[in-house]
Motif scaffolding. Sequence first.
Motif, PDB file in Angstrom:
ATOM      1  N   LEU A  43      33.666  51.184  20.247  1.00  0.00           N
ATOM      2  CA  LEU A  43      34.460  52.402  19.778  1.00  0.00           C
ATOM      3  C   LEU A  43      33.702  52.775  18.365  1.00  0.00           C
ATOM      4  O   LEU A  43      33.586  51.893  17.511  1.00  0.00           O
ATOM      5  CB  LEU A  43      35.978  52.186  19.562  1.00  0.00           C
ATOM      6  CG  LEU A  43      36.621  51.753  20.831  1.00  0.00           C
ATOM      7  CD1 LEU A  43      38.137  51.503  20.603  1.00  0.00           C
ATOM      8  CD2 LEU A  43      36.470  52.525  22.058  1.00  0.00           C
ATOM      9  N   VAL A  44      33.363  54.123  18.516  1.00  0.00           N
ATOM     10  CA  VAL A  44      32.703  54.765  17.127  1.00  0.00           C
ATOM     11  C   VAL A  44      33.699  55.622  16.522  1.00  0.00           C
ATOM     12  O   VAL A  44      33.986  56.645  17.195  1.00  0.00           O
ATOM     13  CB  VAL A  44      31.347  55.100  17.309  1.00  0.00           C
ATOM     14  CG1 VAL A  44      30.832  55.991  16.164  1.00  0.00           C
ATOM     15  CG2 VAL A  44      30.415  54.274  18.029  1.00  0.00           C
ATOM     16  N   GLY A  45      34.373  55.426  15.507  1.00  0.00           N
ATOM     17  CA  GLY A  45      35.325  56.509  15.232  1.00  0.00           C
ATOM     18  C   GLY A  45      34.787  57.176  13.334  1.00  0.00           C
ATOM     19  O   GLY A  45      34.530  56.289  12.632  1.00  0.00           O
ATOM     20  N   GLY A  80      34.366  45.423  22.739  1.00  0.00           N
ATOM     21  CA  GLY A  80      33.780  44.482  22.071  1.00  0.00           C
ATOM     22  C   GLY A  80      33.490  44.699  20.475  1.00  0.00           C
ATOM     23  O   GLY A  80      33.347  43.903  19.913  1.00  0.00           O
ATOM     24  N   ALA A  81      33.554  45.835  20.098  1.00  0.00           N
ATOM     25  CA  ALA A  81      33.317  45.950  18.524  1.00  0.00           C
ATOM     26  C   ALA A  81      33.848  47.767  18.321  1.00  0.00           C
ATOM     27  O   ALA A  81      34.080  48.419  19.132  1.00  0.00           O
ATOM     28  CB  ALA A  81      31.799  45.999  18.489  1.00  0.00           C
ATOM     29  N   VAL A  82      33.877  47.743  16.912  1.00  0.00           N
ATOM     30  CA  VAL A  82      34.379  48.930  16.466  1.00  0.00           C
ATOM     31  C   VAL A  82      33.417  49.362  15.242  1.00  0.00           C
ATOM     32  O   VAL A  82      33.110  48.433  14.640  1.00  0.00           O
ATOM     33  CB  VAL A  82      35.861  48.733  15.976  1.00  0.00           C
ATOM     34  CG1 VAL A  82      36.244  50.188  14.986  1.00  0.00           C
ATOM     35  CG2 VAL A  82      37.014  48.617  16.687  1.00  0.00           C
ATOM     36  N   ILE A  83      33.013  50.662  15.223  1.00  0.00           N
ATOM     37  CA  ILE A  83      31.888  51.070  14.134  1.00  0.00           C
ATOM     38  C   ILE A  83      32.379  52.085  13.560  1.00  0.00           C
ATOM     39  O   ILE A  83      33.111  53.209  14.257  1.00  0.00           O
ATOM     40  CB  ILE A  83      30.709  51.590  14.733  1.00  0.00           C
ATOM     41  CG1 ILE A  83      30.048  50.102  15.587  1.00  0.00           C
ATOM     42  CG2 ILE A  83      29.763  51.933  13.844  1.00  0.00           C
ATOM     43  CD1 ILE A  83      28.485  50.638  16.198  1.00  0.00           C
ATOM     44  N   GLY A  84      33.001  52.045  12.273  1.00  0.00           N
ATOM     45  CA  GLY A  84      33.635  53.101  11.700  1.00  0.00           C
ATOM     46  C   GLY A  84      32.387  54.355  10.791  1.00  0.00           C
ATOM     47  O   GLY A  84      31.457  53.835  10.572  1.00  0.00           O
ATOM     48  N   ALA A  89      40.475  54.154  16.530  1.00  0.00           N
ATOM     49  CA  ALA A  89      39.644  53.195  17.262  1.00  0.00           C
ATOM     50  C   ALA A  89      40.115  51.935  16.981  1.00  0.00           C
ATOM     51  O   ALA A  89      40.199  50.918  17.966  1.00  0.00           O
ATOM     52  CB  ALA A  89      38.312  52.947  16.621  1.00  0.00           C
ATOM     53  N   ILE A  90      40.664  51.249  15.849  1.00  0.00           N
ATOM     54  CA  ILE A  90      41.371  49.989  15.815  1.00  0.00           C
ATOM     55  C   ILE A  90      42.561  49.837  16.416  1.00  0.00           C
ATOM     56  O   ILE A  90      43.009  48.723  17.124  1.00  0.00           O
ATOM     57  CB  ILE A  90      41.792  49.722  14.213  1.00  0.00           C
ATOM     58  CG1 ILE A  90      40.502  49.366  13.487  1.00  0.00           C
ATOM     59  CG2 ILE A  90      42.524  48.648  13.808  1.00  0.00           C
ATOM     60  CD1 ILE A  90      40.582  49.168  12.002  1.00  0.00           C
TER      61      ILE A  90
END
Length: 283
Positions: free
Chosen positions: A93-95, A119-123, A103-104
């Motif tokens: 997720l990219v937010g 699998g991951a979050v990208i801010g 996203a979190i």
Amino acid sequence: MFHRTTRSVDGVTITYSVSGTADTAIVFIHGGLADRAFWDGQHTPFSHNYKVIALDLAGHGESGRDRPKWGIVEFAHDVLAVLDTERVPHAILVGNSLGGAVAIEAALLAGPRAHAVIGAVIGVDTFHDMGRHIDTRWATEQADAWRRDFDGTLNAMLAALFHPDAAHSLVADVRRRMSRTPPEIVGAMFASFADYDTAASARQLRVPVRCINGDLFPTDTRAIQQILTDFDAVVLPHRPLPDAGVPRWVQSEAGRNAGRDLSRLGFLPVFSALISAFSASLR
């Protein structure tokens, strides 16, 4: 690129764009008053190796506006509705801005459901205020300001979001696009932020979180790492755009994905290369 719709948990129509056919999806989540079109430049760089999804959160873009209750968790359900419709087994997720908090929350909600593994979050330009408890009075004042003077409040927000030397054409374009969001929805959205604890959900997260921020607002990586146990950030300088400040492993991975030296690229290719580097390392 295909444009599709689904329904969120409360029945609101959610519109999204999708390209690529890979099992792993990169899902782009816009910020407040924005829409999925802000991510249009990311479909081509990523659709060869990922399924690329960009959605309009409820009340934004082409998604429905008849939501009975607004809030960050409700926006997170919009993301999960799209993942379910697309039958995505694995997602990153990219937010951007508000999209980071969304996203979190989506990653937490997805955990026990097991329909899609986050699998991951990208801010992106977000998490600066990680740990802040949003005061009810502040949220109410903001909501009232948007309802009372939408144009003036939007101008004030844009003045805070851009460097003074930002191209007037860029700011005007962003203003034109953000002004499409109905004032009553913006007011309801800001009112819903009252009493929101930006750290409470983050502390429960058990997936890696990475961040790509500009330098307009400070990013206190060490403070954020006290809340998010697996966190790192890259802060891109306003001007110029050298490799300085970018960790070596990111330079190497991003440069390989971009096919050239990062310092020779413009902002958008560098941004895409960094997203690609983070995504590759987190898969």
